[in-house]
Design an enzyme around this catalytic site. Structure first.
Site, PDB file in Angstrom:
ATOM      1  CG  LEU A  32      -5.768  51.053  63.039  1.00  0.00           C
ATOM      2  CD1 LEU A  32      -4.909  51.975  62.188  1.00  0.00           C
ATOM      3  CD2 LEU A  32      -5.102  49.691  63.186  1.00  0.00           C
ATOM      4  CG  HIS A  36      -3.300  48.787  66.041  1.00  0.00           C
ATOM      5  ND1 HIS A  36      -4.559  48.881  66.576  1.00  0.00           N
ATOM      6  CD2 HIS A  36      -3.118  47.483  65.714  1.00  0.00           C
ATOM      7  CE1 HIS A  36      -5.124  47.695  66.585  1.00  0.00           C
ATOM      8  NE2 HIS A  36      -4.275  46.823  66.075  1.00  0.00           N
ATOM      9  CD  GLN A  60      -5.812  36.589  62.081  1.00  0.00           C
ATOM     10  OE1 GLN A  60      -5.107  36.919  61.145  1.00  0.00           O
ATOM     11  NE2 GLN A  60      -5.619  37.062  63.297  1.00  0.00           N
ATOM     12  CD  GLN A 147       5.257  42.140  76.430  1.00  0.00           C
ATOM     13  OE1 GLN A 147       5.934  43.167  76.423  1.00  0.00           O
ATOM     14  NE2 GLN A 147       4.994  41.456  77.518  1.00  0.00           N
ATOM     15  CB  SER A 184      -7.685  44.584  72.880  1.00  0.00           C
ATOM     16  OG  SER A 184      -8.436  43.742  72.047  1.00  0.00           O
ATOM     17  CB  SER A 185      -9.537  45.800  67.837  1.00  0.00           C
ATOM     18  OG  SER A 185      -8.297  46.202  67.338  1.00  0.00           O
TER      19      SER A 185
HETATM   20  O1  PAF Z   1      -2.423  40.772  65.384  1.00  0.00           O
HETATM   21  C1  PAF Z   1      -3.188  40.953  64.420  1.00  0.00           C
HETATM   22  O2  PAF Z   1      -3.858  41.978  64.321  1.00  0.00           O
HETATM   23  C2  PAF Z   1      -3.305  39.883  63.358  1.00  0.00           C
HETATM   24  O3  PAF Z   1      -3.252  38.613  63.901  1.00  0.00           O
HETATM   25  C3  PAF Z   1      -2.269  40.040  62.220  1.00  0.00           C
HETATM   26  C4  PAF Z   1      -0.863  39.843  62.728  1.00  0.00           C
HETATM   27  C5  PAF Z   1      -2.407  41.423  61.594  1.00  0.00           C
HETATM   28  C6  PAF Z   1      -2.525  38.992  61.139  1.00  0.00           C
HETATM   29  O4  PAF Z   1      -3.798  39.110  60.586  1.00  0.00           O
END
Ligand code: PAF
Length: 281
Positions: A32, A36, A60, A147, A184-185
């Site tokens: 995070l 976030h 994903q 976004q 971004s992470s």
């Molecule tokens: O944006 C992300 O971090 C991921 O794609 C999500 C929406 C938590 C789904 O795993």
């Protein structure tokens, strides 16, 4: 702050709130940062109880190495959520969410085949699947997404519209470093020099936004951005496209300004970065 690892415990806890409280969901994959936390803050403003989820979703990732390298920082994440006064965290193990290899699949059509979909085949199917699961598990009234992942937001909007999820989606603006780099992470994997250089993504977007507001043709703008990246030592441009947010298909000429977005992806030091601006923000 309550932390749950199982669906059953989370559901039992939330059942007391369902009838008289608005539940806000902030889905995350952990690692995070302030981006976030801004989603949590927004949820705290609009909902009575905020549930953040931390789950690195394997379905994903089209690249197993990317999944393996994805930062996992649960302890620090929980501290950040606690500091943000998040009410509930759901941090399940993979087996809790996917007890078996899923046989169901979610294909959200043409929008998932453009831009990120071309570079990460199957990515949005995995996002659609896990987000559907999280919506069923948490049953939120509101769900908050950044976004920064603009195409993801519109894919999830399609999911909500087409599958009639009874919730309201909210898009929260991107948080940026001082040089404009979108938080971004993945930035954790960049050196200070790389972070500095990666400011070019935002600079290019701003430059392109200015040109497109005075002339609707995208061809010269694209050429200018490509030239800018050729001069960069470390960054390599994957794509810069001007798209309509209804389908994310690249445009040659801007016709509907309020539906137009500028999207960019580049690679630096083995890390893929994406960013975007709405033409009219
Ligand atoms: O944006 C992300 O971090 C991921 O794609 C999500 C929406 C938590 C789904 O795993």
């Amino acid at each position: 702050m309550k932390v749950f690892n199982t669906i059953q415990d989370l559901r039992a806890y939330l059942s007391d709130f369902r009838n008289n409280s608005k539940i806000g969901l902030v889905p995350t994959m952990g690692a995070l940062h302030q981006g976030h936390i801004s989603l949590v803050n927004e949820s705290k403003k609009q909902a009575d109880i905020t549930v953040a989820t931390i789950f690195v979703n394997p379905t994903q990732f089209n690249n197993p190495e990317d999944l393996e390298k994805y930062p996992r920082t649960l302890k620090g994440d929980l501290e950040k959520l606690q500091a943000a006064n998040c009410d509930v965290v759901f941090a399940p193990e993979t087996k809790e969410v996917y007890p078996n290899k899923p046989e169901v699949s979610i294909n959200l059509g043409a929008i998932t085949k453009e831009l990120e979909g071309k570079f990460r085949p199957g990515h949005f199917d995995g996002v659609g699947l896990v987000v559907s699961k999280l919506f069923h598990i948490v049953q939120p009234d509101l769900a908050f997404f950044g976004q920064k992942d603009l195409q993801q937001f519109f894919v999830i909007k399609k999911l909500v519209d087409e599958l009639n999820f009874p919730l309201q989606l909210q898009m929260v603006p991107t948080e940026r470093e001082l040089n404009g780099l979108a938080m971004s992470s993945r930035n954790m994997r960049l050196s200070e020099t790389e972070k500095e250089e990666a400011g070019l993504l935002y600079e290019s977007l701003k430059e392109a936004q200015k040109s497109l507001l005075s002339s609707p043709s995208t061809l010269t703008v694209k050429a200018t951005i490509e030239e800018l990246f050729k001069k960069s030592e470390r960054l390599s441009l994957e794509y810069f496209e001007v798209v309509n947010t209804s389908d994310f298909k690249p445009l040659q000429v801007v016709t509907e300004k309020e539906k137009t977005a500028l999207c960019i992806a580049a690679e630096i030091g083995g890390v893929r970065l994406i960013d975007n601006l709405l033409l009219i923000s």
